[in-house]
Write a protein that holds these residues in place. Structure first.
Motif, PDB file in Angstrom:
ATOM      1  N   TRP A 246       0.846  -1.196   0.000  1.00  0.00           N
ATOM      2  CA  TRP A 246       0.000   0.000   0.000  1.00  0.00           C
ATOM      3  C   TRP A 246       0.877   1.239   0.000  1.00  0.00           C
ATOM      4  N   GLN A 247       0.647   2.105  -0.953  1.00  0.00           N
ATOM      5  CA  GLN A 247       1.355   3.376  -1.032  1.00  0.00           C
ATOM      6  C   GLN A 247       0.401   4.387  -1.650  1.00  0.00           C
ATOM      7  N   PRO A 248       0.123   5.503  -0.980  1.00  0.00           N
ATOM      8  CA  PRO A 248      -0.861   6.449  -1.507  1.00  0.00           C
ATOM      9  C   PRO A 248      -0.318   7.255  -2.679  1.00  0.00           C
TER      10      PRO A 248
ATOM     11  N   GLN B  64      -9.899  22.224   1.970  1.00  0.00           N
ATOM     12  CA  GLN B  64      -8.874  23.257   1.933  1.00  0.00           C
ATOM     13  C   GLN B  64      -7.466  22.684   1.753  1.00  0.00           C
ATOM     14  N   ASN B  65      -7.389  21.375   1.509  1.00  0.00           N
ATOM     15  CA  ASN B  65      -6.087  20.723   1.436  1.00  0.00           C
ATOM     16  C   ASN B  65      -5.858  20.158   0.031  1.00  0.00           C
ATOM     17  N   PRO B  66      -5.054  20.802  -0.791  1.00  0.00           N
ATOM     18  CA  PRO B  66      -4.830  20.324  -2.161  1.00  0.00           C
ATOM     19  C   PRO B  66      -4.083  18.997  -2.223  1.00  0.00           C
ATOM     20  N   ALA B  67      -3.519  18.552  -1.089  1.00  0.00           N
ATOM     21  CA  ALA B  67      -2.842  17.260  -1.056  1.00  0.00           C
ATOM     22  C   ALA B  67      -3.824  16.113  -0.881  1.00  0.00           C
ATOM     23  N   ARG B  68      -5.122  16.430  -0.831  1.00  0.00           N
ATOM     24  CA  ARG B  68      -6.179  15.421  -0.694  1.00  0.00           C
ATOM     25  C   ARG B  68      -7.187  15.610  -1.829  1.00  0.00           C
TER      26      ARG B  68
ATOM     27  N   THR C 114      -6.242  11.225  11.458  1.00  0.00           N
ATOM     28  CA  THR C 114      -6.190   9.807  11.120  1.00  0.00           C
ATOM     29  C   THR C 114      -5.656   9.606   9.707  1.00  0.00           C
ATOM     30  N   LEU C 115      -6.131  10.404   8.771  1.00  0.00           N
ATOM     31  CA  LEU C 115      -5.617  10.260   7.405  1.00  0.00           C
ATOM     32  C   LEU C 115      -4.137  10.633   7.354  1.00  0.00           C
ATOM     33  N   ASP C 116      -3.754  11.674   8.070  1.00  0.00           N
ATOM     34  CA  ASP C 116      -2.335  12.051   8.110  1.00  0.00           C
ATOM     35  C   ASP C 116      -1.479  10.903   8.633  1.00  0.00           C
ATOM     36  N   ALA C 117      -1.982  10.221   9.680  1.00  0.00           N
ATOM     37  CA  ALA C 117      -1.234   9.107  10.271  1.00  0.00           C
ATOM     38  C   ALA C 117      -1.099   7.948   9.293  1.00  0.00           C
ATOM     39  N   ILE C 118      -2.152   7.698   8.533  1.00  0.00           N
ATOM     40  CA  ILE C 118      -2.108   6.616   7.541  1.00  0.00           C
ATOM     41  C   ILE C 118      -1.087   6.936   6.450  1.00  0.00           C
ATOM     42  N   VAL C 119      -1.126   8.156   5.942  1.00  0.00           N
ATOM     43  CA  VAL C 119      -0.205   8.553   4.878  1.00  0.00           C
ATOM     44  C   VAL C 119       1.239   8.516   5.366  1.00  0.00           C
TER      45      VAL C 119
ATOM     46  N   LEU D 232       1.423   0.722   8.554  1.00  0.00           N
ATOM     47  CA  LEU D 232       0.265   0.595   9.441  1.00  0.00           C
ATOM     48  C   LEU D 232      -1.018   0.434   8.637  1.00  0.00           C
ATOM     49  N   ALA D 233      -1.152   1.220   7.577  1.00  0.00           N
ATOM     50  CA  ALA D 233      -2.334   1.111   6.723  1.00  0.00           C
ATOM     51  C   ALA D 233      -2.441  -0.291   6.135  1.00  0.00           C
ATOM     52  N   LEU D 234      -1.316  -0.820   5.651  1.00  0.00           N
ATOM     53  CA  LEU D 234      -1.317  -2.164   5.075  1.00  0.00           C
ATOM     54  C   LEU D 234      -1.638  -3.216   6.133  1.00  0.00           C
TER      55      LEU D 234
END
Length: 385
Positions: free
Chosen positions: A182-184, A210-214, A311-316, A321-323
């Motif tokens: 898994w890699q975003p 407001q976050n262009p990285a998402r 939570t999304l920041d932690a996953i990225v 951990l996400a995998l």
């Protein structure tokens, strides 16, 4: 030996003759997996109707809270059945009314009444509607629901036993795929799907607009405020299974944002995402922990925008951990067999248990005992809630 006649009464639009015709998927929700020498199934049929009749039927359904015209059209199969299975209160309340009016002359079939939204709505009903619905629920022989919290509330409202039945999805549409990596992407691709009334699209859009990285894609047929749209938040319906699968395949993470509820809103999307090996972020409501624990999916409090962002920041930041969570969820899915087949076999177990109790004086047939034993090996155990 004569088979038990089971009529599966579903809502208008799910007639197996027409629903996804040519795809050979059987009955919606997988009830066809219950077919056996011991159980012979029939299904509710849709009668062709012009727009005026359709409007009249839908208008009466809105007034009553159930589709009695559709049920009346299927009265012959319902009244001639030994057992009637329903999927939501829209069908079981209607079937109960028919059986109260006509059932006694036809042997009074067993009615398995499965509710989805009824308990969540109950407190908002008026006195008259509650009185009518209780009279209809009294005709049901077995009450079921998909969530422990929902079942507990129903026991309090209706003063009778309610059994939890675990929901499942079609493995043909969503074959189980344990992820190996898994890699975003950049930007991170976030998908959210659902038409349930308890989706919290506002919190999801606020968290990432407001976050262009998402990059967020929301697929829903429900009306959504235009104010939620943004350059990185796209909202549109995903029409058909192909479009839904394409959205899942596109996504890095699937988010299921929910308002508080008791009926496992979002469980279909959670199961589909897990089956396809996607990390899942989900609001911690509605007894979803009946299905997956915090070691399987990422839970956040409802309406908590900062928690969703963190939570999304932690996953990225931690792909391993996400995998790990996605793999654990996939293995848990397989162990619990969250499929339509398992869903149908739970109905078989409940029906056979009820029929044996009803006919305690009649020895159990050997073939029925063998069938029950075989299915008992895979059916989830009944929980004490």
């Amino acid at each position: 030996m004569q088979a038990t006649k089971v009529h599966v009464h579903l809502f208008y639009g799910t007639d197996p003759r027409f629903y996804r015709a040519g795809e050979n998927i059987g009955c919606l929700y997988g009830y066809h997996h219950a077919e056996s020498p011991e159980l012979a199934l029939t299904y509710s049929r849709d009668e062709p109707e012009n727009k005026f009749v359709r409007l009249a039927r839908r208008g009466l359904k809105a007034a009553l809270g159930f589709d009695f015209i559709h049920t009346w059209r299927n009265r012959e199969e319902i009244l001639n059945a030994d057992v009637v299975w329903t999927h939501t209160e829209h069908e079981h309340l209607s079937a109960a009314l028919l059986l109260l009016l006509k059932g006694r002359a036809h042997g009074n079939p067993m009615l398995l009444a499965q509710s989805v939204w009824l308990v969540d709505k109950w407190a908002g009903f008026g006195v008259l509607r509650k009185w009518v619905y209780k009279k209809l629920l009294a005709r049901a022989d077995v009450l079921t629901t998909h969530a422990s919290e929902n079942a507990q509330m129903a026991r309090g409202y209706f003063k009778r036993d309610v059994e939890q039945v675990y929901y499942g999805i079609n493995p043909i549409d969503f074959p189980l795929q344990e992820p190996t990596a898994w890699q975003p992407h950049a930007p991170v691709r976030i998908a959210a799907i659902g038409n349930d009334r308890d989706r919290d699209w506002e919190s999801l859009a606020e968290a990432f607009r407001q976050n262009p990285a998402r990059e967020v894609r929301i697929a829903t047929r429900r009306r959504v405020s235009k104010a939620l749209h943004a350059s990185n938040v796209k909202i549109a319906p995903a029409i058909g299974m192909k479009a839904a699968r394409e959205l899942y395949d596109w996504a890095d993470v699937v988010v299921v944002p929910l308002r508080p509820n008791s009926h496992v809103s979002g469980i279909t999307v959670v199961l589909e995402a897990v089956a396809l090996g996607k990390p899942v972020i989900v609001s911690d409501v509605g007894s979803l922990r009946d299905y997956f624990g915090p070691e399987h999916v990422f839970y956040v409090p409802p309406h908590d925008v900062p928690a969703l962002q963190r939570t999304l920041d932690a996953i990225v930041a931690n792909p391993a951990l996400a995998l790990e969570r996605a793999q654990a969820a996939s293995r848990h899915f397989a162990a619990r067999d969250y499929t339509t087949r398992q869903f149908a076999l739970q109905h078989v177990r409940i029906t056979q248990e009820f029929m044996r109790t009803r006919h305690m004086d009649i020895p159990t047939r050997p073939s029925e005992t063998a069938l029950h034993a075989e299915r008992g090996n895979v059916a989830p155990q009944r929980r004490v809630n």
